[in-house]
Design a protein around this motif. Structure first.
Motif, PDB file in Angstrom:
ATOM      1  N   ALA A 246      10.109  -9.952  -0.249  1.00 48.72           N
ATOM      2  CA  ALA A 246      10.194  -8.802  -1.152  1.00 48.72           C
ATOM      3  C   ALA A 246       9.444  -9.075  -2.451  1.00 48.72           C
ATOM      4  N   LEU A 247       9.575 -10.296  -2.958  1.00 46.66           N
ATOM      5  CA  LEU A 247       8.851 -10.651  -4.183  1.00 46.66           C
ATOM      6  C   LEU A 247       7.342 -10.655  -3.951  1.00 46.66           C
ATOM      7  N   LEU A 248       6.901 -11.215  -2.810  1.00 45.59           N
ATOM      8  CA  LEU A 248       5.465 -11.250  -2.514  1.00 45.59           C
ATOM      9  C   LEU A 248       4.905  -9.847  -2.296  1.00 45.59           C
ATOM     10  N   ALA A 249       5.693  -8.976  -1.643  1.00 45.50           N
ATOM     11  CA  ALA A 249       5.241  -7.601  -1.448  1.00 45.50           C
ATOM     12  C   ALA A 249       5.118  -6.871  -2.780  1.00 45.50           C
ATOM     13  N   SER A 250       6.025  -7.155  -3.717  1.00 48.67           N
ATOM     14  CA  SER A 250       5.934  -6.539  -5.043  1.00 48.67           C
ATOM     15  C   SER A 250       4.678  -6.997  -5.770  1.00 48.67           C
ATOM     16  N   ILE A 251       4.371  -8.276  -5.655  1.00 55.44           N
ATOM     17  CA  ILE A 251       3.136  -8.782  -6.276  1.00 55.44           C
ATOM     18  C   ILE A 251       1.915  -8.194  -5.582  1.00 55.44           C
ATOM     19  N   GLN A 252       2.017  -8.038  -4.253  1.00 59.63           N
ATOM     20  CA  GLN A 252       0.899  -7.472  -3.489  1.00 59.63           C
ATOM     21  C   GLN A 252       0.606  -6.033  -3.917  1.00 59.63           C
ATOM     22  N   CYS A 253       1.621  -5.314  -4.371  1.00 60.23           N
ATOM     23  CA  CYS A 253       1.392  -3.941  -4.843  1.00 60.23           C
ATOM     24  C   CYS A 253       0.382  -3.902  -5.990  1.00 60.23           C
ATOM     25  N   MET A 254       0.397  -4.926  -6.831  1.00 62.41           N
ATOM     26  CA  MET A 254      -0.492  -4.935  -7.993  1.00 62.41           C
ATOM     27  C   MET A 254      -1.957  -5.072  -7.599  1.00 62.41           C
ATOM     28  N   ARG A 255      -2.216  -5.461  -6.358  1.00 59.62           N
ATOM     29  CA  ARG A 255      -3.595  -5.677  -5.903  1.00 59.62           C
ATOM     30  C   ARG A 255      -4.147  -4.486  -5.124  1.00 59.62           C
ATOM     31  N   GLN A 256      -3.347  -3.430  -4.950  1.00 60.95           N
ATOM     32  CA  GLN A 256      -3.766  -2.304  -4.122  1.00 60.95           C
ATOM     33  C   GLN A 256      -4.542  -1.280  -4.937  1.00 60.95           C
ATOM     34  N   ASN A 257      -5.582  -0.738  -4.317  1.00 60.56           N
ATOM     35  CA  ASN A 257      -6.330   0.365  -4.907  1.00 60.56           C
ATOM     36  C   ASN A 257      -5.993   1.700  -4.246  1.00 60.56           C
ATOM     37  N   ASP A 258      -5.600   1.646  -2.985  1.00 61.14           N
ATOM     38  CA  ASP A 258      -5.223   2.852  -2.246  1.00 61.14           C
ATOM     39  C   ASP A 258      -3.772   3.216  -2.573  1.00 61.14           C
ATOM     40  N   MET A 259      -3.540   4.469  -2.959  1.00 62.08           N
ATOM     41  CA  MET A 259      -2.196   4.888  -3.347  1.00 62.08           C
ATOM     42  C   MET A 259      -1.211   4.778  -2.192  1.00 62.08           C
ATOM     43  N   LYS A 260      -1.626   5.161  -0.987  1.00 64.24           N
ATOM     44  CA  LYS A 260      -0.717   5.105   0.160  1.00 64.24           C
ATOM     45  C   LYS A 260      -0.385   3.664   0.514  1.00 64.24           C
ATOM     46  N   SER A 261      -1.358   2.787   0.430  1.00 62.19           N
ATOM     47  CA  SER A 261      -1.089   1.371   0.679  1.00 62.19           C
ATOM     48  C   SER A 261      -0.151   0.801  -0.383  1.00 62.19           C
TER      49      SER A 261
END
Length: 431
Positions: A246-261
Motif C-alpha cells: 500500500a505504501l509503495l502504491a501510494s508512492i507510485q501514484c506520484m510518478r503517474q502522468n495518466d489520470m486513470k492510472s
C-alpha cells in the motif's frame, strides 16, 4: 417546462433503472421460491441475505445504475445488456451461501467485464489489457475450484456455515485466488492496465464492485478456514506485503502522468487496507474492511467519472497538459476538490472511519505496522493534493480549450457518488 424536464430527466432515468433491476431481482427470487417448492430443497441453503450480503447487493445495483447514468452517449442495446447481465451476476454472487455457486458467479463476472474492456475500450492496447486480466484472475482461481471440489468430497456439503477446516496448504490456495482479485501488491499488474484501457462504465464497475468480490470472498472463506490470528507465519507475511505494498502504491501514484492510472494505483493502496483488516481476523478489522470497501466503491468510481469528464474537455488524460482548470471549469474543480478530500480520508467521510478502525486493529499486531500506516496516511494526503493542484491550479494550459459546461447528468452522477460517503452508518449494519 422543457428546462424542468431536462433538469429532472437524469433522476427519472436513475429511478427507472433502479426499479427495473430491482424487479429483475424480485422475479429471480420468486423463481427460486417456485423451484424450492417444486424440487423440495430449502431456499435458506442457497440464499441467506445477511446485512453484509444486502450491503454488497445494494452497492452492485447502485454502481451499475451510476455507470448507466454517467455514459448517456452510449445507448447501444449490447452495451446496456452487458451491464445489466453483470449487475445480475454480481447480485447473485453476493447473495448465495453455497460456495460452489459463489465460485460460478465469481468467475462469470469476468465475462461481461472482459467485454466492457475489449469491445468498448478506447485504445488498441485493450486486447492486451483483457489478456492480462484473464490470465491473472483465471490462473489464480482454477486451483480454488479444485480445493472446493475436494472440500465437497470430504465434507459432503457446499454450505459456508457447515464446513470448518484448518489445512494450511489449502488456505494458501484460497487466499491467493482472492488476493489477485482485490488485488494485492505484486499481484496487481493487471489492474492499472485494465483501468486505463476500459470504458468509463468498465472502470466504474471494476473499481466499485469487482474488486469487492475479492474482499467479500475472503470474508466468506474465513467461515471455512480458520485464519487463526497473529501467530501464523503465512498470515504475517501477507499482512507485511499488503501494508508495505500500500505504501509503495501510494508512492507510485506520484510518478503517474495518466489520470486513470493514477486513480488505479490509488485503488491498489486502499484495497491493501481491506486485506489487512480481513486477515487480522478481529472484529474491528472486519468492520474496517467492510467500511473501506463501501467507501472506496463510491470514491474510486467518482474519481473515474471526473477523469472522464475532464478528458472530454481536454481530449487527453495526460496531466502534463492540464493546468488552471479552476479558472474555466470551477464546478468541475470543486468536484475534484471534494473527491480528492474524500479519497485522502478527510472528515466526516466513511474513509476516515475505516482508517481509524484499521489502526486500532494493527496496533495489536506490531508497532512497525503502525509506523508504515502513518507513512501511508501521509503519502495518501500528498498524492491527492498533488492530483488536485496539478489539474486545477496554476496558469491555464494552452492545451485546454474552453468548451461546454458540465451537463446535468454529470452533476447528478457526482452528487449521487458523494452522498453515500457522508453517511455515518450504525455499527450494527456491519456486525
Amino acid at each position: 417546462m422543457l428546462s424542468i424536464l431536462y433538469t429532472f430527466f437524469p433522476m427519472l432515468f436513475l429511478f427507472y433503472w433502479t426499479n427495473s433491476i430491482l424487479s429483475m431481482f424480485v422475479l429471480l427470487m420468486i423463481s427460486v421460491v417456485y423451484l424450492n417448492h417444486y424440487f423440495s430443497f430449502s431456499m435458506d441453503m442457497i440464499f441467506s441475505l445477511s446485512s453484509l450480503n444486502m450491503l454488497m447487493v445494494f452497492l452492485s445495483i447502485i454502481v451499475c445504475l451510476l455507470s448507466f447514468l454517467s455514459t448517456p452517449e452510449n445507448k447501444k442495446s449490447k452495451y446496456l445488456f452487458c451491464i445489466g447481465v453483470l449487475s445480475l451476476i454480481l447480485t447473485l454472487a453476493f447473495s448465495v451461501e453455497n460456495y460452489m455457486m459463489f465460485y460460478i458467479f465469481f468467475e462469470a463476472s469476468l465475462i461481461p467485464t472482459l467485454f466492457l474492456v475489449v469491445f468498448w475500450g478506447y485504445q488498441p492496447e485493450r486486447l492486451q489489457a483483457g489478456y492480462y486480466m484473464m490470465i491473472y484472475t483465471v490462473s489464480a482461481s482454477l486451483p480454488l475450484l479444485l480445493v472446493l471440489l475436494y472440500l465437497f468430497n470430504k465434507e459432503s456439503t457446499m454450505m459456508f456455515y457447515f464446513v470448518n477446516v484448518n489445512y494450511m496448504y489449502l488456505t494458501v490456495i484460497i487466499f491467493i485466488a482472492f488476493l489477485v482479485k482485490m488485488p494485492m501488491y505484486m499481484l496487481h499488474f493487471w489492474l492499472p492496465k485494465a483501468h486505463v484501457e476500459a470504458s468509463l462504465a468498465g472502470s466504474m464497475i471494476l473499481a466499485g464492485i469487482l474488486l469487492k468480490l475479492g474482499g467479500f470472498g475472503l470474508i466468506q472463506m474465513s467461515k471455512i478456514f480458520s485464519l487463526s490470528g497473529d501467530k501464523n507465519v503465512f498470515l504475517i507475511f501477507l499482512l507485511s506485503v499488503s501494508i508495505w505494498g500500500a505504501l509503495l502504491a501510494s508512492i507510485q501514484c506520484m510518478r503517474q502522468n495518466d489520470m486513470k492510472s493514477f486513480v488505479a494505483y490509488s485503488s491498489v493502496a486502499h484495497m491493501a487496507l481491506v486485506i489487512v483488516g480481513i486477515l487480522v481476523d478481529q472484529n474491528w478489522g472486519i468492520v474496517s474492511a467492510i467500511i473501506t470497501m463501501f467507501a472506496h466503491a463510491f470514491s474510486s468510481s467518482a474519481l473515474f467519472c471526473l477523469t472522464y469528464f475532464t478528458y472530454k474537455k481536454v481530449n487527453s488524460r495526460n496531466m502534463n497538459y492540464m493546468k488552471g482548470m479552476l479558472t474555466v471549469f470551477p464546478i468541475l474543480a470543486l468536484a475534484w476538490f471534494v473527491l480528492c478530500s474524500v479519497n485522502m480520508a478527510a472528515p466526516p467521510t466513511l474513509n476516515l472511519i475505516g482508517e481509524m478502525f484499521i489502526i486500532s486493529s494493527m496496533s495489536s499486531m506490531s508497532m512497525m505496522f503502525m509506523f508504515i500506516m502513518a507513512l501511508l496516511i501521509f503519502f495518501s494526503a500528498l498524492y491527492n493534493m498533488y492530483l488536485y493542484t496539478n489539474i486545477n491550479h496554476g496558469k491555464l494550459s494552452n492545451y485546454i480549450n474552453p468548451s461546454y459546461s458540465m451537463q446535468t447528468y454529470q452533476y447528478v452522477s457526482v452528487v449521487f457518488h458523494i452522498l453515500p460517503l457522508l453517511f455515518l452508518f450504525k455499527m450494527e449494519i456491519f456486525i
